[in-house]
Design a protein around this motif. Structure first.
Motif, PDB file in Angstrom:
ATOM      1  N   GLN A 109      12.823  -5.906  -1.649  1.00  0.00           N
ATOM      2  CA  GLN A 109      11.984  -5.959  -0.459  1.00  0.00           C
ATOM      3  C   GLN A 109      11.634  -7.410  -0.182  1.00  0.00           C
ATOM      4  O   GLN A 109      11.488  -8.200  -1.095  1.00  0.00           O
ATOM      5  N   ALA A 110      11.541  -7.756   1.094  1.00  0.00           N
ATOM      6  CA  ALA A 110      11.365  -9.148   1.493  1.00  0.00           C
ATOM      7  C   ALA A 110       9.940  -9.657   1.308  1.00  0.00           C
ATOM      8  O   ALA A 110       9.731 -10.855   1.199  1.00  0.00           O
ATOM      9  N   GLY A 111       8.953  -8.783   1.250  1.00  0.00           N
ATOM     10  CA  GLY A 111       7.561  -9.199   1.168  1.00  0.00           C
ATOM     11  C   GLY A 111       7.103  -9.544  -0.236  1.00  0.00           C
ATOM     12  O   GLY A 111       7.898  -9.714  -1.162  1.00  0.00           O
ATOM     13  N   ASP A 112       5.767  -9.614  -0.379  1.00  0.00           N
ATOM     14  CA  ASP A 112       5.158 -10.010  -1.642  1.00  0.00           C
ATOM     15  C   ASP A 112       4.808  -8.841  -2.552  1.00  0.00           C
ATOM     16  O   ASP A 112       4.385  -9.031  -3.672  1.00  0.00           O
ATOM     17  N   GLY A 113       4.910  -7.636  -2.083  1.00  0.00           N
ATOM     18  CA  GLY A 113       4.576  -6.484  -2.914  1.00  0.00           C
ATOM     19  C   GLY A 113       4.779  -5.198  -2.144  1.00  0.00           C
ATOM     20  O   GLY A 113       4.721  -5.183  -0.925  1.00  0.00           O
ATOM     21  N   VAL A 114       5.025  -4.122  -2.852  1.00  0.00           N
ATOM     22  CA  VAL A 114       5.328  -2.847  -2.198  1.00  0.00           C
ATOM     23  C   VAL A 114       4.110  -1.957  -2.020  1.00  0.00           C
ATOM     24  O   VAL A 114       4.163  -0.980  -1.308  1.00  0.00           O
ATOM     25  N   GLY A 115       3.026  -2.247  -2.688  1.00  0.00           N
ATOM     26  CA  GLY A 115       1.817  -1.449  -2.524  1.00  0.00           C
ATOM     27  C   GLY A 115       1.693  -0.325  -3.541  1.00  0.00           C
ATOM     28  O   GLY A 115       2.624   0.009  -4.270  1.00  0.00           O
TER      29      GLY A 115
END
Length: 113
Positions: free
Chosen positions: A48-54
């Motif tokens: 995933q491109a972001g900082d975290g998936v949650g």
């Protein structure tokens, strides 16, 4: 809107099916004395491109590990293709090419795997 992409399957079927299938192939029974014969841990990458998936996906990954008795682990690859103008399409392509097992994209994700 966010999407989880997988190769040729719906989100739920792919995440559950692949995870359990791989876990089933990896589970080893204990020896006759009840000891652990050692277990092979299979790691599935989740890009995933972001900082975290949650929390929901983190909890799902923990459940996969628990249900597979520790023989399967999800490894989140944060920042995958981060900064690329077509990061979502690239992640979808990487799942299709099996560079990663799963992918999380935000936005339209118009490319197909």
């Amino acid at each position: 809107m966010s999407k989880i992409v997988t190769v040729g399957m719906s989100m739920t079927a792919a995440l559950t099916g692949i995870s359990l299938a791989v876990a089933g192939c990896s589970i080893q029974a204990g020896d006759r004395a009840g000891g652990d014969t050692g277990k092979h841990v299979r790691v599935l990458s989740f890009a995933q491109a972001g900082d975290g998936v949650g929390a929901p996906l983190t909890q799902w990954a923990e459940q996969v590990t628990q249900l597979s008795r520790g023989t399967l682990r999800i490894d989140f690859k944060d920042g995958w293709r981060s900064g690329e103008p077509t990061a979502e399409a690239g992640i979808i392509s990487d799942v299709g090419k099996r560079k990663v097992w799963h992918g999380w994209v935000r936005g339209s994700g118009t490319a197909s795997a």
